[in-house]
Design a protein around this motif. Structure first.
Motif, mmCIF file in Angstrom:
data_model
loop_
_atom_site.group_PDB
_atom_site.id
_atom_site.type_symbol
_atom_site.label_atom_id
_atom_site.label_comp_id
_atom_site.label_asym_id
_atom_site.label_seq_id
_atom_site.Cartn_x
_atom_site.Cartn_y
_atom_site.Cartn_z
ATOM 1 N N PHE A 2 0.977 -1.221 0.127
ATOM 2 C CA PHE A 2 0.094 -0.045 -0.023
ATOM 3 C C PHE A 2 0.707 1.084 -0.001
ATOM 4 O O PHE A 2 1.852 1.572 0.654
ATOM 5 C CB PHE A 2 -1.208 0.057 1.140
ATOM 6 N N SER A 3 0.387 2.239 -0.755
ATOM 7 C CA SER A 3 1.349 3.458 -0.892
ATOM 8 C C SER A 3 0.952 4.487 0.375
ATOM 9 O O SER A 3 -0.214 4.590 0.665
ATOM 10 C CB SER A 3 0.932 4.277 -2.206
ATOM 11 N N ILE A 4 2.078 4.814 0.994
ATOM 12 C CA ILE A 4 2.116 5.635 1.822
ATOM 13 C C ILE A 4 2.499 7.110 1.581
ATOM 14 O O ILE A 4 2.484 8.066 2.322
ATOM 15 C CB ILE A 4 2.577 5.359 3.264
ATOM 16 N N ASN A 5 2.725 7.226 0.322
ATOM 17 C CA ASN A 5 3.344 8.555 -0.290
ATOM 18 C C ASN A 5 2.028 9.263 -0.710
ATOM 19 O O ASN A 5 2.045 10.465 -0.933
ATOM 20 C CB ASN A 5 4.314 8.407 -1.398
ATOM 21 N N SER A 6 0.780 8.621 -0.982
ATOM 22 C CA SER A 6 -0.242 9.502 -1.167
ATOM 23 C C SER A 6 -1.393 8.665 -0.473
ATOM 24 O O SER A 6 -1.801 7.527 -0.478
ATOM 25 C CB SER A 6 -0.385 9.070 -2.755
ATOM 26 N N LYS A 26 0.333 15.207 -0.045
ATOM 27 C CA LYS A 26 -0.011 13.658 -0.092
ATOM 28 C C LYS A 26 -1.231 13.402 -0.188
ATOM 29 O O LYS A 26 -1.519 11.891 -0.205
ATOM 30 C CB LYS A 26 0.623 13.256 1.246
ATOM 31 N N VAL A 27 -2.247 14.198 -0.268
ATOM 32 C CA VAL A 27 -3.739 13.759 -0.467
ATOM 33 C C VAL A 27 -4.002 13.595 -1.995
ATOM 34 O O VAL A 27 -3.795 14.918 -2.617
ATOM 35 C CB VAL A 27 -4.533 14.893 0.291
ATOM 36 N N ALA A 28 -4.489 12.538 -2.231
ATOM 37 C CA ALA A 28 -4.655 12.138 -3.648
ATOM 38 C C ALA A 28 -5.997 12.782 -3.960
ATOM 39 O O ALA A 28 -6.175 13.370 -5.202
ATOM 40 C CB ALA A 28 -4.535 10.976 -4.030
ATOM 41 N N TYR A 29 -7.217 12.451 -3.087
ATOM 42 C CA TYR A 29 -8.372 12.989 -3.343
ATOM 43 C C TYR A 29 -9.077 12.593 -2.037
ATOM 44 O O TYR A 29 -8.655 12.120 -1.147
ATOM 45 C CB TYR A 29 -8.960 12.222 -4.612
ATOM 46 N N CYS A 43 -10.047 22.193 -0.445
ATOM 47 C CA CYS A 43 -8.718 22.579 -0.197
ATOM 48 C C CYS A 43 -7.912 22.195 -1.287
ATOM 49 O O CYS A 43 -6.928 21.645 -1.610
ATOM 50 C CB CYS A 43 -8.389 22.089 0.688
ATOM 51 N N GLY A 44 -8.490 22.224 -2.613
ATOM 52 C CA GLY A 44 -8.212 21.819 -3.784
ATOM 53 C C GLY A 44 -8.148 20.532 -4.322
ATOM 54 O O GLY A 44 -7.662 20.003 -5.559
ATOM 55 N N HIS A 45 -8.789 19.632 -3.379
ATOM 56 C CA HIS A 45 -8.629 18.296 -3.673
ATOM 57 C C HIS A 45 -10.375 17.748 -4.182
ATOM 58 O O HIS A 45 -11.251 17.976 -3.593
ATOM 59 C CB HIS A 45 -8.412 17.413 -2.364
ATOM 60 N N MET A 59 -3.622 4.386 0.948
ATOM 61 C CA MET A 59 -4.256 4.232 2.323
ATOM 62 C C MET A 59 -5.258 5.203 2.312
ATOM 63 O O MET A 59 -5.340 6.305 1.542
ATOM 64 C CB MET A 59 -2.799 4.860 3.139
ATOM 65 N N ILE A 60 -6.027 4.862 3.319
ATOM 66 C CA ILE A 60 -7.196 5.522 3.428
ATOM 67 C C ILE A 60 -7.229 6.268 5.019
ATOM 68 O O ILE A 60 -6.885 5.500 5.908
ATOM 69 C CB ILE A 60 -8.665 4.953 3.470
#
Length: 93
Positions: A2-6, A26-29, A43-45, A59-60
């Motif tokens: 799982f990705s923790i970069n995003s 780091k927030v993808a959406y 916030c732009g997401h 990751m959620i």
């Protein structure tokens, strides 16, 4: 793996505003069950439906304070999300 970069934030409210400020790029959406928020931005997401999580490996982070357990059960039981992907910010335990 799982990705923790995003990460994806669950909940498009005050908690998401706070966390997006801390996590920044780091927030993808963001996902939310409120259909009136889908397709809008916070916030732009981009805010999307929680079902998008089923085709993603990020990751959620549950950003709804006080309802973490209910959301955790929804993600696991209704959407079939692996609980290893879910982070809660339980400030009282």
């Amino acid at each position: 793996n799982f990705s923790i970069n995003s990460v994806v934030l669950y909940g498009a409210g005050t908690g998401a505003v706070l966390l997006s400020g801390l996590l920044q790029d780091k927030v993808a959406y963001i996902v939310d069950i409120d259909v009136s928020k889908h397709g809008t931005r916070l916030c732009g997401h981009c805010i999307d439906t929680p079902s998008r999580l089923q085709s993603d490996e990020k990751m959620i982070v549950i950003s709804v304070f006080g309802r973490e357990e209910k959301i955790l059960h929804y993600l696991r039981d209704e959407l079939g999300i692996d609980t290893k992907r879910i982070l809660t910010l339980d400030l009282f335990h």
